[in-house]
Design a protein around this motif. Structure first.
Motif: not given
Length: 66
Positions: A46-47, A50-51, A53-54
């Motif tokens: 998940q992290m 998210k990274a 996506g950022a």
């Protein structure tokens, strides 16, 4: 069965029960460890998502994605 045989039998029974309880506790510990491992792997994925996506958002915002 004489008294010494009875005591020996009971000792064997107690030893077997203790071994079984030990095995059950080891199984529970192994299951808990596997569950924790899976939870950590999922959190890592998940992290990572998210990274990514950022990073993509920054590329889009700066025009580096073209």
């Amino acid at each position: 069965m004489n008294n010494s045989q009875n005591v020996s039998y009971q000792a064997g029974q107690a030893k077997g029960q203790a071994q079984e309880k030990g095995n059950q506790m080891m199984d529970k510990a192994a299951n808990a460890a596997q569950s924790a491992k899976e939870t950590m792997e999922e959190a890592g994925q998940q992290m990572q998502a998210k990274a990514q996506g950022a990073a993509d958002a920054v590329k889009n915002a700066t025009g580096m994605n073209k």
